[in-house]
Motif scaffolding. Sequence first.
Motif, PDB file in Angstrom:
ATOM      1  N   ASN A   1     -17.720  -2.821  12.946  1.00 49.39           N
ATOM      2  CA  ASN A   1     -17.063  -1.622  13.468  1.00 49.39           C
ATOM      3  C   ASN A   1     -15.894  -1.992  14.367  1.00 49.39           C
ATOM      4  N   ALA A   2     -16.051  -3.055  15.153  1.00 52.55           N
ATOM      5  CA  ALA A   2     -14.951  -3.502  16.018  1.00 52.55           C
ATOM      6  C   ALA A   2     -13.772  -3.990  15.178  1.00 52.55           C
ATOM      7  N   VAL A   3     -14.043  -4.715  14.103  1.00 50.48           N
ATOM      8  CA  VAL A   3     -12.973  -5.205  13.226  1.00 50.48           C
ATOM      9  C   VAL A   3     -12.259  -4.029  12.555  1.00 50.48           C
ATOM     10  N   ILE A   4     -13.012  -3.042  12.125  1.00 46.59           N
ATOM     11  CA  ILE A   4     -12.418  -1.856  11.503  1.00 46.59           C
ATOM     12  C   ILE A   4     -11.501  -1.145  12.499  1.00 46.59           C
ATOM     13  N   ALA A   5     -11.948  -1.021  13.755  1.00 39.26           N
ATOM     14  CA  ALA A   5     -11.121  -0.373  14.775  1.00 39.26           C
ATOM     15  C   ALA A   5      -9.833  -1.156  15.015  1.00 39.26           C
ATOM     16  N   ILE A   6      -9.929  -2.484  15.026  1.00 36.11           N
ATOM     17  CA  ILE A   6      -8.732  -3.318  15.221  1.00 36.11           C
ATOM     18  C   ILE A   6      -7.772  -3.139  14.057  1.00 36.11           C
ATOM     19  N   MET A   7      -8.297  -3.111  12.838  1.00 36.31           N
ATOM     20  CA  MET A   7      -7.438  -2.958  11.654  1.00 36.31           C
ATOM     21  C   MET A   7      -6.751  -1.603  11.657  1.00 36.31           C
ATOM     22  N   ARG A   8      -7.456  -0.559  12.045  1.00 36.14           N
ATOM     23  CA  ARG A   8      -6.843   0.773  12.107  1.00 36.14           C
ATOM     24  C   ARG A   8      -5.735   0.808  13.148  1.00 36.14           C
ATOM     25  N   ASP A   9      -5.974   0.175  14.287  1.00 35.92           N
ATOM     26  CA  ASP A   9      -4.954   0.134  15.333  1.00 35.92           C
ATOM     27  C   ASP A   9      -3.722  -0.623  14.857  1.00 35.92           C
ATOM     28  N   VAL A  10      -3.922  -1.748  14.181  1.00 44.62           N
ATOM     29  CA  VAL A  10      -2.792  -2.519  13.653  1.00 44.62           C
ATOM     30  C   VAL A  10      -2.029  -1.690  12.636  1.00 44.62           C
ATOM     31  N   GLU A  11      -2.757  -0.967  11.803  1.00 46.46           N
ATOM     32  CA  GLU A  11      -2.103  -0.134  10.787  1.00 46.46           C
ATOM     33  C   GLU A  11      -1.243   0.949  11.437  1.00 46.46           C
ATOM     34  N   LYS A  12      -1.781   1.587  12.480  1.00 46.74           N
ATOM     35  CA  LYS A  12      -1.037   2.666  13.137  1.00 46.74           C
ATOM     36  C   LYS A  12       0.165   2.150  13.899  1.00 46.74           C
ATOM     37  N   THR A  13       0.000   1.035  14.612  1.00 47.70           N
ATOM     38  CA  THR A  13       1.063   0.583  15.505  1.00 47.70           C
ATOM     39  C   THR A  13       2.050  -0.366  14.857  1.00 47.70           C
ATOM     40  N   GLN A  14       1.662  -1.064  13.795  1.00 48.57           N
ATOM     41  CA  GLN A  14       2.548  -2.078  13.229  1.00 48.57           C
ATOM     42  C   GLN A  14       2.902  -1.812  11.772  1.00 48.57           C
ATOM     43  N   THR A  15       1.917  -1.619  10.942  1.00 45.75           N
ATOM     44  CA  THR A  15       2.161  -1.546   9.507  1.00 45.75           C
ATOM     45  C   THR A  15       2.939  -0.289   9.114  1.00 45.75           C
ATOM     46  N   LYS A  16       2.467   0.873   9.519  1.00 42.51           N
ATOM     47  CA  LYS A  16       3.129   2.117   9.105  1.00 42.51           C
ATOM     48  C   LYS A  16       4.571   2.213   9.597  1.00 42.51           C
ATOM     49  N   PRO A  17       4.850   1.909  10.863  1.00 46.98           N
ATOM     50  CA  PRO A  17       6.255   1.971  11.289  1.00 46.98           C
ATOM     51  C   PRO A  17       7.140   0.968  10.551  1.00 46.98           C
ATOM     52  N   THR A  18       6.610  -0.224  10.292  1.00 44.06           N
ATOM     53  CA  THR A  18       7.389  -1.238   9.578  1.00 44.06           C
ATOM     54  C   THR A  18       7.678  -0.787   8.157  1.00 44.06           C
ATOM     55  N   VAL A  19       6.682  -0.229   7.492  1.00 50.23           N
ATOM     56  CA  VAL A  19       6.877   0.258   6.123  1.00 50.23           C
ATOM     57  C   VAL A  19       7.895   1.388   6.114  1.00 50.23           C
ATOM     58  N   ALA A  20       7.821   2.271   7.087  1.00 46.40           N
ATOM     59  CA  ALA A  20       8.782   3.380   7.150  1.00 46.40           C
ATOM     60  C   ALA A  20      10.203   2.865   7.330  1.00 46.40           C
ATOM     61  N   MET A  21      10.378   1.849   8.185  1.00 48.60           N
ATOM     62  CA  MET A  21      11.715   1.287   8.384  1.00 48.60           C
ATOM     63  C   MET A  21      12.222   0.614   7.118  1.00 48.60           C
ATOM     64  N   LEU A  22      11.350  -0.125   6.435  1.00 53.13           N
ATOM     65  CA  LEU A  22      11.764  -0.786   5.194  1.00 53.13           C
ATOM     66  C   LEU A  22      12.113   0.228   4.110  1.00 53.13           C
ATOM     67  N   GLU A  23      11.330   1.291   4.006  1.00 54.40           N
ATOM     68  CA  GLU A  23      11.632   2.322   3.016  1.00 54.40           C
ATOM     69  C   GLU A  23      12.963   2.987   3.310  1.00 54.40           C
ATOM     70  N   SER A  24      13.230   3.224   4.589  1.00 56.79           N
ATOM     71  CA  SER A  24      14.513   3.855   4.918  1.00 56.79           C
ATOM     72  C   SER A  24      15.679   2.932   4.583  1.00 56.79           C
ATOM     73  N   LEU A  25      15.483   1.625   4.686  1.00 54.57           N
ATOM     74  CA  LEU A  25      16.539   0.682   4.325  1.00 54.57           C
ATOM     75  C   LEU A  25      16.810   0.670   2.823  1.00 54.57           C
ATOM     76  N   PHE A  26      15.760   0.802   2.041  1.00 57.18           N
ATOM     77  CA  PHE A  26      15.899   0.679   0.592  1.00 57.18           C
ATOM     78  C   PHE A  26      16.096   2.013  -0.126  1.00 57.18           C
ATOM     79  N   GLN A  27      16.143   3.104   0.602  1.00 60.55           N
ATOM     80  CA  GLN A  27      16.401   4.384  -0.046  1.00 60.55           C
ATOM     81  C   GLN A  27      17.848   4.418  -0.496  1.00 60.55           C
TER      82      GLN A  27
END
Length: 126
Positions: A66-92
Amino acid sequence: MDTFITIRFKRKTAKRFQEFSKTHFKTHTETMEAILDFFFYNEISPKEKLGPTGRTIETKLLKRINAVIAIMRDVEKTQTKPTVAMLESLFQIEEPKKKPLILEKKFVEEKKEVRFREKQNLKNEL
């Protein structure tokens, strides 16, 4: 044929042993031999604790998972999603806005109103 010997146990302990013996072995003698062999071959004492049980290990693992799942969700919210959004905006691919050339003249639509009027000769009309 082997002879039997009497051993004195408390009634509660004797009942527990008989129930265990009936469920796992044919005779009480086989049960006692198996128990003694188990402790002898594994070189452990019946007074020793064998460590954590399966249930305690399972609960610890579930907490860590459960602790690992919480860490992964936090990483996804704070790092992965914003990075993907920035990359998508670059390649649009957006169509470049057409800018008029400096030399190109824009034709203004003619307006129906006249800006200048001829002076009417007031003397002639009087």
